[in-house]
Design an enzyme around this catalytic site. Structure first.
Site, short mmCIF file in Angstrom:
data_model
loop_
_atom_site.label_atom_id
_atom_site.label_comp_id
_atom_site.label_asym_id
_atom_site.label_seq_id
_atom_site.Cartn_x
_atom_site.Cartn_y
_atom_site.Cartn_z
N ILE A 403 0.83 -1.20 0.00
CA ILE A 403 0.00 0.00 0.00
C ILE A 403 0.86 1.25 0.00
O ILE A 403 0.55 2.25 -0.65
CB ILE A 403 -0.95 -0.07 1.21
N ASP A 404 1.98 1.21 0.71
CA ASP A 404 2.87 2.36 0.82
C ASP A 404 3.49 2.69 -0.54
O ASP A 404 3.47 3.85 -0.99
CB ASP A 404 3.96 2.06 1.84
N ASP A 405 4.07 1.69 -1.20
CA ASP A 405 4.65 1.94 -2.52
C ASP A 405 3.60 2.41 -3.51
O ASP A 405 3.87 3.29 -4.33
CB ASP A 405 5.32 0.66 -3.04
N HIS A 479 0.62 8.39 3.88
CA HIS A 479 0.95 8.41 2.46
C HIS A 479 -0.29 8.14 1.60
O HIS A 479 -0.44 8.72 0.52
CB HIS A 479 2.04 7.38 2.17
#
Length: 687
Positions: A403-405, A479
């Protein structure tokens, strides 16, 4: 290990008043004026552009600790594929990381760590270092003083058991029948975080097989009493979770004696199928070293020959984790971070003023678009109806996009003026839909899975090292919120739920916990820009508290730093440590987002970055500012020291990127794209 900047290798760092590192230089540009910042940004931009691969990606070394190198040698010894060149190159690296007291730490300047020291010691024995050599004798004495092998973590003792240096009977039981546990049952494999389940499944095979290879030497010097290497320990009270699981382990030890052979064989074969189905195109598993190592061992124990395509490609993938240094040493990366590094580099370059249609940025966007994952992975066990669309961290990891990337790649792509904007819009639309579909019940986001919050896995006797679950975190949630705001979804109910969760998670002192970066500076540096991007004014009480905290922990030299000990000792170490480029940049990014450009704190922070920069446009950062598992597994991302200072300088010079850039209007996903698949819009809003 190299000494800290105050000349020590011990467990204490200088006080905040004396925390200026030796990168604080005196130069004509030390005034911190915009002109000096602009010159620093240009140098950093030139350096970063020079480091791009011809295919369009960036990747810095990912440095962790010597257990990666030690276990690589142990694996080669176990499989009988060791060679002298590799062994001596790995030993050279391991020796170079030893501290003066004979120990090895898990991060630069940190204290000696028992299990890491044991594994390093054994690896050097395999390389030919003798127990009476001074550096080995110091290590062995320190190990004995801390309780010997018996006091080490389970994973270290598993490696020793492979050679008969520890008894399998004295290890926690890991039955392969776990593979059959249904999703509703506690301790099914999907109760574990993706990195843990990828490791545990092959280890259940290893635990069931209990192999022992002939040991090339004894390790009596690592026991407090070689005649009784594993003294009995009393169980915790039965009315505690720890005591309950200890007794469960005793029961499982007895159960293995009566499990029908055909049942156990079927369970191991099911686990093997699960492993093979998740092997990536490059031969690795999950893009990370530990699951690959244990998967190779497990499949080999089941009869897979080393020339079998699965094992041949698996071993070849492990070689690609090796970084050969100029001095002949060989360092093993636990993972590789090209997608993460590339999106962060692209963000930094655009924010620093590089034209959005610069050819190298377009090439980076092309590469990132080619890395989009458009097939289901393990996440779809919890979200079977959710269409795919996201990015992983590594070159190859289609089973585990994160999810972050996905959020950061979307932010990077939106900054770049690509020649095919419709392609970019479609990719970002899929990413938005997937990230919204991966929102947890509490309104926040974890890294890889949805609602991966079971309280049981961390209590198991064999889970004594690091995090094994993936609950939502402030930095990942921030993010995602920032991405959603950039896509015109700041007022979407799901975004507002994420914001509400972030506000509720703020610490009393004004900071946010950093799960994937060190620590409160990273969390705060992630959350404040997200909240302001989503519309919270700089005057909001949460923003003011964050600003006050950041100002209170600024070092006397003008920079910011935070030692990893803040994960264990919050009051003493929160926001405290030697100034580093990446952490100084995170603090500046938060302050700038809060509207503090003209403040004294920002001026001093920018000055620190300018004066700490080298002539070639780089910054030096030996400190570990990345996090794998809080405290237990730390990371030095070698590109962090470049991308984050450039981002901060760029935002200081040019302001908010989405306000100043001539970008296409952010795509607003259609309702059928934005809502979580399988749910109504009202259900997605949640309570």
């Amino acid at each position: 290990m190299t000494a800290t900047t105050d000349g020590s290798t011990g467990a204490t760092l200088p006080s905040r008043a004396a925390a200026a590192s030796d990168t604080t230089l005196t130069t004509p540009e030390a005034a911190g004026a915009p002109e000096a910042a602009a010159r620093a940004a240009r140098r950093a931009t030139d350096f970063l552009l020079s480091r791009q691969d011809t295919e369009g990606w960036w990747k810095g070394d990912l440095e962790t600790n010597v257990t990666m190198d030690a276990e690589d040698l142990l694996l080669r010894q176990f499989l009988g594929i060791q060679d002298e060149k590799t062994t001596q190159a790995a030993a050279k690296f391991i020796r170079g990381e030893q501290r003066e007291d004979g120990t090895w730490a898990t991060f630069w300047g940190g204290p000696g760590e028992l299990s890491t020291t044991i594994e390093a010691y054994v690896a050097l024995r395999l390389a030919g270092d003798t127990p009476d050599a001074p550096h080995m004798a110091r290590a062995a004495a320190w190990i004995r003083e801390r309780g010997g092998v018996a006091a080490s973590r389970v994973f270290t003792r598993i490696w020793l058991a492979l050679f008969g240096w520890w008894k399998w009977e004295d290890l926690p039981e890991m039955p392969p029948e776990l593979i059959w546990f249904p999703g509703w049952m506690p301790l099914n494999i999907y109760d574990f975080g993706c990195w843990a389940r990828q490791t545990i499944v092959p280890l259940t095979i290893v635990s069931a097989k209990r192999p022992v290879r002939p040991a090339p030497f004894a390790l009596d010097e690592l026991h407090t009493d070689p005649a009784h290497p594993n003294p009995a320990k009393p169980l915790d009270p039965a009315n505690t979770w720890e005591g309950a699981f200890q007794r469960l382990d005793k029961a499982l030890q007895q159960l293995r004696k009566v499990v029908p052979r055909r049942v156990r064989k079927a369970a191991m074969n099911a686990a093997a199928r699960w492993i093979i189905e998740r092997q990536e195109n490059d031969g690795c598993w999950g893009g990370i070293q530990p699951p690959a190592v244990y998967s190779v061992i497990a499949l080999h124990l089941l009869g897979y020959d080393l020339e079998h395509p699965v094992l041949r490609e698996g071993l070849a993938s492990l070689d690609r984790f090796a970084v050969w240094r100029e001095d002949g040493a060989r360092m093993i990366e636990a993972c590789q971070s090209p997608v993460w590094d590339t999106c962060l580099a692209a963000i930094a370059l655009v924010d620093a003023g590089l034209p959005a249609d610069h050819p190298q940025l377009v090439k980076a966007a092309d590469w990132l678009l080619g890395e989009e994952i458009v097939r289901p992975g393990d996440w779809s066990v919890k979200r079977p109806q959710l269409p795919p669309g996201g990015w992983a961290f590594e070159f190859h990891n289609d089973n585990y996009p994160d999810i972050d990337d996905t959020a950061e790649v979307s932010l990077a792509l939106r900054r770049i003026r690509h020649h095919d904007p419709e392609r970019v819009d479609r990719a970002i639309g899929r990413a938005v839909r997937w990230n919204l579909g991966m929102q947890s019940k509490n309104g926040a986001w974890g890294a890889f899975d949805v609602d991966n919050t079971s309280p049981f896995p961390n209590r198991l006797p064999f889970c004594d090292f690091g995090e094994v679950i993936d609950p939502p975190s402030a930095d990942v949630t921030a993010h995602v919120v920032e991405m959603l705001a950039a896509e015109g979804l700041a007022h979407d109910p799901r975004t507002r739920r994420g914001i509400a969760w972030l506000l509720a998670e703020q610490e009393q002192n004004g900071a946010w916990f950093g799960r994937w970066g060190v620590n409160y500076i990273y969390g705060t540096g992630s959350v404040v820009p997200a909240l302001t991007a989503a519309g919270l004014p700089g005057s909001h009480p949460a923003i003011r508290r964050a600003v006050a905290w950041l100002e209170s922990v600024q070092n006397d030299d003008g920079g910011w730093g935070e030692d990893l000990r803040s994960y264990k000792h919050v009051k003493e170490w929160s926001g405290r440590g030697v100034s580093t480029p990446s952490q100084t940049a995170w603090a500046l990014m938060a302050l700038l987002a809060a509207g503090e450009k003209d403040s004294k704190a920002v001026e001093r922070g920018v000055q620190w970055l300018v004066t700490a920069q080298r002539e070639d446009g780089t910054w030096d950062e030996p400190f570990f500012t990345g996090t794998g598992f809080p405290w237990d597994f730390s990371i030095n991302y070698h590109l962090y020291r470049q991308v984050f200072p450039l981002t901060a300088l760029g935002r200081y010079l040019h302001g908010d990127p989405f306000e100043r850039q001539l970008l296409a209007r952010p795509t607003r996903p259609r309702p059928e794209e934005a809502k979580p698949a399988g749910s109504s819009l009202s259900e997605a809003k949640g309570s």
